[in-house]
Scaffold this active site. Structure first.
Site, PDB file in Angstrom:
ATOM      1  N   ARG A   1       0.833  -1.194   0.000  1.00  0.00           N
ATOM      2  CA  ARG A   1       0.000   0.000   0.000  1.00  0.00           C
ATOM      3  C   ARG A   1       0.877   1.257   0.000  1.00  0.00           C
ATOM      4  NH1 ARG A   1      -2.480   2.331   5.579  1.00  0.00           N
ATOM      5  NH2 ARG A   1      -3.745   3.947   4.627  1.00  0.00           N
TER       6      ARG A   1
ATOM      7  N   TYR B   1       4.428   4.606   3.128  1.00  0.00           N
ATOM      8  CA  TYR B   1       4.435   3.673   4.263  1.00  0.00           C
ATOM      9  C   TYR B   1       5.566   2.647   4.214  1.00  0.00           C
ATOM     10  CZ  TYR B   1      -0.230   5.635   4.960  1.00  0.00           C
ATOM     11  OH  TYR B   1      -1.273   6.500   5.173  1.00  0.00           O
TER      12      TYR B   1
ATOM     13  N   ALA C   1      -6.755   5.249   9.761  1.00  0.00           N
ATOM     14  CA  ALA C   1      -7.705   6.330   9.446  1.00  0.00           C
ATOM     15  C   ALA C   1      -8.681   6.610  10.593  1.00  0.00           C
ATOM     16  CB  ALA C   1      -8.474   5.987   8.173  1.00  0.00           C
TER      17      ALA C   1
ATOM     18  N   HIS D   1      -8.513   9.745  13.007  1.00  0.00           N
ATOM     19  CA  HIS D   1      -9.028  11.080  12.712  1.00  0.00           C
ATOM     20  C   HIS D   1     -10.544  11.186  12.873  1.00  0.00           C
ATOM     21  CE1 HIS D   1      -5.009  11.092  11.187  1.00  0.00           C
ATOM     22  NE2 HIS D   1      -5.311  10.228  10.232  1.00  0.00           N
TER      23      HIS D   1
ATOM     24  N   ASP E   1     -13.346   6.564  23.256  1.00  0.00           N
ATOM     25  CA  ASP E   1     -14.075   6.185  24.474  1.00  0.00           C
ATOM     26  C   ASP E   1     -13.552   4.872  25.038  1.00  0.00           C
ATOM     27  OD1 ASP E   1     -15.603   8.461  24.306  1.00  0.00           O
ATOM     28  OD2 ASP E   1     -17.439   7.453  23.646  1.00  0.00           O
TER      29      ASP E   1
ATOM     30  N   GLU F   1       0.021   5.823  20.789  1.00  0.00           N
ATOM     31  CA  GLU F   1      -0.440   5.916  19.395  1.00  0.00           C
ATOM     32  C   GLU F   1       0.789   6.047  18.496  1.00  0.00           C
ATOM     33  OE1 GLU F   1      -3.254   9.182  18.908  1.00  0.00           O
ATOM     34  OE2 GLU F   1      -2.629   9.425  16.837  1.00  0.00           O
TER      35      GLU F   1
ATOM     36  N   ILE G   1       3.133   5.676  11.050  1.00  0.00           N
ATOM     37  CA  ILE G   1       4.330   5.450  10.236  1.00  0.00           C
ATOM     38  C   ILE G   1       4.758   6.763   9.572  1.00  0.00           C
ATOM     39  CG2 ILE G   1       5.196   4.215   8.208  1.00  0.00           C
ATOM     40  CD1 ILE G   1       2.961   2.054   8.967  1.00  0.00           C
ATOM     41  N   SER G   2       3.791   7.455   9.000  1.00  0.00           N
ATOM     42  CA  SER G   2       4.079   8.704   8.287  1.00  0.00           C
ATOM     43  C   SER G   2       4.003   9.893   9.250  1.00  0.00           C
ATOM     44  CB  SER G   2       3.056   8.895   7.159  1.00  0.00           C
ATOM     45  OG  SER G   2       1.752   9.039   7.692  1.00  0.00           O
TER      46      SER G   2
ATOM     47  N   ARG H   1      -5.668  14.872   8.325  1.00  0.00           N
ATOM     48  CA  ARG H   1      -4.851  13.940   9.138  1.00  0.00           C
ATOM     49  C   ARG H   1      -4.177  14.639  10.318  1.00  0.00           C
ATOM     50  NH1 ARG H   1      -4.626   9.353   5.794  1.00  0.00           N
ATOM     51  NH2 ARG H   1      -4.721   9.955   3.605  1.00  0.00           N
TER      52      ARG H   1
HETATM   53  C1  DQA Z   1      -1.318   6.216   9.386  1.00  0.00           C
HETATM   54  C2  DQA Z   1      -1.732   7.654   9.036  1.00  0.00           C
HETATM   55  C3  DQA Z   1      -3.236   7.749   8.811  1.00  0.00           C
HETATM   56  O1  DQA Z   1      -3.601   9.087   8.486  1.00  0.00           O
HETATM   57  C4  DQA Z   1      -3.660   6.856   7.677  1.00  0.00           C
HETATM   58  O2  DQA Z   1      -5.072   6.872   7.530  1.00  0.00           O
HETATM   59  C5  DQA Z   1      -3.167   5.449   7.830  1.00  0.00           C
HETATM   60  C6  DQA Z   1      -1.802   5.228   8.332  1.00  0.00           C
HETATM   61  C7  DQA Z   1       0.215   6.071   9.490  1.00  0.00           C
HETATM   62  O3  DQA Z   1       0.648   5.060  10.064  1.00  0.00           O
HETATM   63  O4  DQA Z   1       0.965   6.927   9.020  1.00  0.00           O
HETATM   64  O5  DQA Z   1      -3.831   4.493   7.437  1.00  0.00           O
HETATM   65  O6  DQA Z   1      -1.864   5.873  10.638  1.00  0.00           O
END
Ligand code: DQA
Length: 153
Positions: free
Chosen positions: A20, A25, A79, A82, A89, A100, A103-104, A113
């Site tokens: 992907r 990523y 995703a 966001h 909750d 949390e 990767i990006s 984002r």
């Molecule tokens: C993500 C960043 C999110 O915005 C995105 O929807 C992902 C991957 C990341 O690991 O950078 O699916 O969580």
């Protein structure tokens, strides 16, 4: 007493890691990520239970399970970061620490984002370091668990 355990939870589309959007990523697979986290955790005396789902409710179930079955959670909510009040909750509902990871670097990407529904109820956030962020998040999580244990004893 059994080994201390972490949950590694990955959200939607992360099953496609490696295939992907590799420019964003990277080329490593989810299996590579799971192996990395297991190795890092094992060096610190922790075992890892890993779970990936594309479904919000399944992720909620796993966050809830951590209350009984893990010392903490490393989560890439993808995703749902966001959008998900349900995940937020669930994190608020448990007493275990959650880190949390992304990767990006979400802050250099689209503005939708830039907001995390979850960050305010997490213990920490790691982002922008690629797959290596999972190593950093795991070490940070373990340090948090160990230091809280010391404070309480
Ligand atoms: C993500 C960043 C999110 O915005 C995105 O929807 C992902 C991957 C990341 O690991 O950078 O699916 O969580």
């Amino acid at each position: 007493m059994g080994k201390k355990r972490l949950f590694l939870i990955n959200g939607p589309n992360l099953n496609m890691l490696g295939k992907r959007e590799p420019a964003t990523y990277g080329k490593k697979s989810l299996e590579d990520v799971e192996t990395l986290v297991k190795e890092v955790a094992a060096e610190q005396g922790f075992e890892v239970k890993s779970f990936q789902s594309n479904h919000e409710g399944d992720l909620v179930d796993w966050i809830q399970r951590a209350e009984e079955e893990a010392e903490g959670i490393v989560i890439n909510p993808a995703a749902y970061t966001h959008t998900s009040i349900a995940l937020r909750d669930a994190i608020s509902a448990i007493s275990k620490p959650v880190v949390e990871i992304h990767i990006s670097n979400v802050h250099e990407r689209e503005s939708f984002r830039h907001t995390s529904m979850l960050a305010p109820v997490c213990s920490g956030q790691v982002l922008g370091f690629g797959i290596d962020g999972y190593r950093l998040a795991t070490l940070g999580m373990i340090q948090k668990i160990e230091s809280e244990g010391r404070n309480h004893s």
